[in-house]
Design a protein around this motif. Structure first.
Motif, PDB file in Angstrom:
ATOM      1  N   GLU A 180       0.818  -1.209   0.000  1.00  0.00           N
ATOM      2  CA  GLU A 180       0.000   0.000   0.000  1.00  0.00           C
ATOM      3  C   GLU A 180       0.855   1.264   0.000  1.00  0.00           C
ATOM      4  OE1 GLU A 180      -2.521  -0.573   3.399  1.00  0.00           O
ATOM      5  OE2 GLU A 180      -3.974  -1.738   2.235  1.00  0.00           O
ATOM      6  N   ARG A 181       2.110   1.153   0.380  1.00  0.00           N
ATOM      7  CA  ARG A 181       3.015   2.292   0.452  1.00  0.00           C
ATOM      8  C   ARG A 181       3.411   2.739  -0.963  1.00  0.00           C
ATOM      9  NH1 ARG A 181       8.472   0.827   3.025  1.00  0.00           N
ATOM     10  NH2 ARG A 181       7.043  -0.293   4.355  1.00  0.00           N
ATOM     11  N   ALA A 182       3.410   4.032  -1.174  1.00  0.00           N
ATOM     12  CA  ALA A 182       3.824   4.571  -2.475  1.00  0.00           C
ATOM     13  C   ALA A 182       5.340   4.492  -2.598  1.00  0.00           C
ATOM     14  CB  ALA A 182       3.364   6.011  -2.621  1.00  0.00           C
ATOM     15  N   ALA A 183       5.796   4.201  -3.786  1.00  0.00           N
ATOM     16  CA  ALA A 183       7.233   4.167  -4.050  1.00  0.00           C
ATOM     17  C   ALA A 183       7.767   5.596  -4.070  1.00  0.00           C
ATOM     18  CB  ALA A 183       7.494   3.488  -5.389  1.00  0.00           C
ATOM     19  N   PRO A 184       9.044   5.792  -3.723  1.00  0.00           N
ATOM     20  CA  PRO A 184       9.592   7.160  -3.689  1.00  0.00           C
ATOM     21  C   PRO A 184       9.414   7.911  -5.004  1.00  0.00           C
ATOM     22  CG  PRO A 184      11.140   5.605  -2.717  1.00  0.00           C
ATOM     23  CD  PRO A 184      10.017   4.797  -3.294  1.00  0.00           C
ATOM     24  N   SER A 211      11.622  11.421  -3.619  1.00  0.00           N
ATOM     25  CA  SER A 211      12.909  10.751  -3.778  1.00  0.00           C
ATOM     26  C   SER A 211      14.029  11.783  -3.673  1.00  0.00           C
ATOM     27  CB  SER A 211      13.001  10.008  -5.122  1.00  0.00           C
ATOM     28  OG  SER A 211      12.900  10.925  -6.171  1.00  0.00           O
ATOM     29  N   LYS A 212      15.116  11.393  -3.071  1.00  0.00           N
ATOM     30  CA  LYS A 212      16.250  12.300  -2.881  1.00  0.00           C
ATOM     31  C   LYS A 212      17.125  12.243  -4.114  1.00  0.00           C
ATOM     32  CE  LYS A 212      16.329  11.640   2.077  1.00  0.00           C
ATOM     33  NZ  LYS A 212      17.080  11.142   3.218  1.00  0.00           N
TER      34      LYS A 212
END
Length: 100
Positions: free
Chosen positions: A86-90, A96-97
């Protein structure tokens, strides 16, 4: 009287194109291994995989019945896996860094 010494290692020779040697040497260097160690480990791993693919799995009729019964049961959610999916990818969140 000559002593018989049981051989512990056997030579293996093969002819490879220069391009194959170059990629093997590059990969071996990345792993900090010699060409011989790298190729030996890769060959043994591939051989083990091939043998495991053909190894029969034996079980008793009662064991097989229990196995098929377990496969027939509905799956149970693992909370950590649910959260992970369920977590979104960076790259989907814009958080995202960037390194530079």
């Amino acid at each position: 009287m000559p002593r018989t010494v049981k051989r512990k290692e056997y030579p293996l020779s093969m002819r490879l194109p220069e391009a194959d040697i170059a990629i093997i040497d590059r990969a071996a260097a990345l792993r900090g291994r010699s060409r011989t160690d790298f190729v030996r480990d890769a060959a043994v791993r591939a051989a083990e995989d091939a043998l495991m693919e053909t190894a029969p799995i034996r079980m008793s009729p009662a064991g097989f019945k229990a196995f098929t019964a377990a496969l027939s049961e509905p799956g149970t959610a693992v909370p950590e896996m649910v959260e992970l999916f369920e977590r979104a990818a960076p790259w989907e969140t814009g958080r995202s860094k960037k390194r530079g």
